[in-house]
Scaffold this active site. Structure first.
Site, PDB file in Angstrom:
ATOM      1  N   VAL A   1      -3.978  -7.696   6.501  1.00 44.82           N
ATOM      2  CA  VAL A   1      -4.297  -7.271   7.869  1.00 44.82           C
ATOM      3  C   VAL A   1      -4.438  -8.433   8.853  1.00 44.82           C
ATOM      4  CG1 VAL A   1      -5.363  -5.031   7.355  1.00 44.82           C
ATOM      5  CG2 VAL A   1      -6.775  -7.093   7.361  1.00 44.82           C
TER       6      VAL A   1
ATOM      7  N   TYR B   1       0.828  -1.214   0.000  1.00 41.27           N
ATOM      8  CA  TYR B   1       0.000   0.000   0.000  1.00 41.27           C
ATOM      9  C   TYR B   1       0.861   1.262   0.000  1.00 41.27           C
ATOM     10  CZ  TYR B   1      -2.943  -3.753   1.452  1.00 41.27           C
ATOM     11  OH  TYR B   1      -3.559  -4.952   1.529  1.00 41.27           O
TER      12      TYR B   1
HETATM   13  O1  DON Z   1     -10.897  -5.666   2.582  1.00 41.48           O
HETATM   14  C1  DON Z   1     -10.766  -5.864   3.776  1.00 41.48           C
HETATM   15  O2  DON Z   1     -11.180  -5.063   4.569  1.00 41.48           O
HETATM   16  C2  DON Z   1     -10.045  -7.084   4.333  1.00 41.48           C
HETATM   17  N1  DON Z   1     -10.831  -8.234   4.293  1.00 41.48           N
HETATM   18  C3  DON Z   1      -8.700  -7.324   3.719  1.00 41.48           C
HETATM   19  C4  DON Z   1      -7.851  -6.106   3.779  1.00 41.48           C
HETATM   20  C5  DON Z   1      -6.404  -6.321   3.998  1.00 41.48           C
HETATM   21  O3  DON Z   1      -5.870  -7.341   4.351  1.00 41.48           O
HETATM   22  C6  DON Z   1      -5.642  -5.083   3.839  1.00 41.48           C
HETATM   23  N2  DON Z   1      -4.278  -5.329   4.196  1.00 41.48           N
HETATM   24  N3  DON Z   1      -3.466  -4.833   4.786  1.00 41.48           N
END
Ligand code: DON
Length: 330
Positions: A269, A251
């Site tokens: 995450v 990101y």
């Molecule tokens: O889109 C989302 O909110 C999550 N299920 C996945 C996001 C994610 O892992 C972002 N990463 N750092």
């Protein structure tokens, strides 16, 4: 620990020792916070920490909690992108999602002002578009196809965490909103609810740090799982995927990551990071405390240390580049 198929105590060439030292050095770092947007992620054990390194020759080096399962979350975006490239081809994918780093948070509601496309497939808007591509091609079989490819990359049958999936689906209004905006600009063709549901499911697949290392090694081995010998991904799709992992995989931290770590990678995450050193190895880390950008703090530190120790940065002076070109240079 090191082995061909199962970890043992041998550590030739010091790789195992370097992995263990990185684990020991960063284990005491308790900075950061768990993801808390759903109760399941807020309830994980914050102390878990695992590092695995898998080579394209099939060797595995591990330290810490490398068999502990967690949800793959955004790390899935890299592998599903690779699949989409194969399904409809590079040009058709590029018409719907770009490859420019956005400099924005992963869940930003922002599109490239010139093209109206999501900036890249590693942010949510791009990843939902990519899930849409898989859904367009595979219909109701889309999730099974994704699960089959991710399992092929890991070298074992993966499964989904049903309660994380349910929570993601119940609370994912922002992703649903992104889906509707994508449908509005023509990036999504299948129904929004079906596509977003597919995205929630892919994020809820359970993996371990060892799985992420093996998955990285599969990409490093140009799409062939080094242990099972299965050609999981198509060759040119892997190259395109690695390029986007390098420029967009962490990101709005991607520039710093490229500068300091220099390894194509994708974070999630859930606390996982998967890195790929082309033609050499994959690294998987798990530690669920995150920085404000959503990257695992101990994971980033471990990658930097192991990368420095082993000379894995793509521009490291120990990286000789193409043997073919060297043969012309005398
Ligand atoms: O889109 C989302 O909110 C999550 N299920 C996945 C996001 C994610 O892992 C972002 N990463 N750092």
């Amino acid at each position: 620990m090191e082995s061909d198929l199962q970890p043992s105590t041998q550590a030739p060439f010091g790789v195992g020792a370097i992995v263990s030292a990185a684990h020991a050095r960063h284990a005491a770092n308790r900075a950061g916070a768990l993801a808390d947007y759903i109760p399941e992620l807020a309830a994980v054990d914050p102390e878990r920490f695992g590092i695995a390194l898998a080579t394209v020759g099939g060797k595995l080096f591990t330290a810490g909690d490398t068999d502990h399962a967690f949800t793959i979350q955004s790390v899935s975006k890299a592998f599903v992108y690779c699949l989409a490239l194969e399904l409809i081809g590079r040009d058709a994918v590029l018409e719907r999602v770009g490859v420019e780093p956005s400099g924005d948070a992963f869940n930003a509601i922002v599109f490239d002002p010139h093209t109206n496309r999501p900036f890249n497939p590693m942010v949510n808007a791009g990843a939902i578009t990519v899930a849409g591509i898989v859904r367009d091609v595979a219909g109701d079989g889309a999730f099974d196809l994704i699960l089959d490819r991710l399992s092929g990359a890991a070298g074992r049958q993966l499964s989904i965490d049903e309660s994380v999936y349910r929570s993601e689906a119940e609370t994912g209004h922002r992703n649903r909103a992104i889906g509707h905006l994508l449908r509005n600009v023509g990036a999504l063709r299948s129904p929004v609810d079906e596509v977003v549901d597919l995205y929630f499911r892919q994020c809820s697949i359970l993996v371990t740090a060892t799985d992420l290392a093996r998955m990285g090694a599969t990409l490093a081995h140009i799409g062939e799982n080094p242990v099972t010998g299965r050609q999981v991904f198509e060759l040119t799709a892997v190259r395109n995927t690695l390029a986007v992992m390098f420029t967009c995989g962490t990101y709005d931290f991607s520039g710093s990551w490229a500068y300091d770590v220099g390894i194509p990678a994708k974070s999630g995450v859930g606390g996982g990071i998967c890195g790929v050193v082309n033609r050499q190895l994959g690294i998987g880390t798990y530690s669920p405390r995150l920085d404000i950008k959503g990257n695992s703090i101990r994971g980033v530190a471990a990658f930097k240390e192991i990368g420095d120790e082993l000379g894995l940065h793509v521009f490291d002076c120990s990286n000789d580049g193409s043997a073919y070109m060297r043969s012309f240079m005398g």
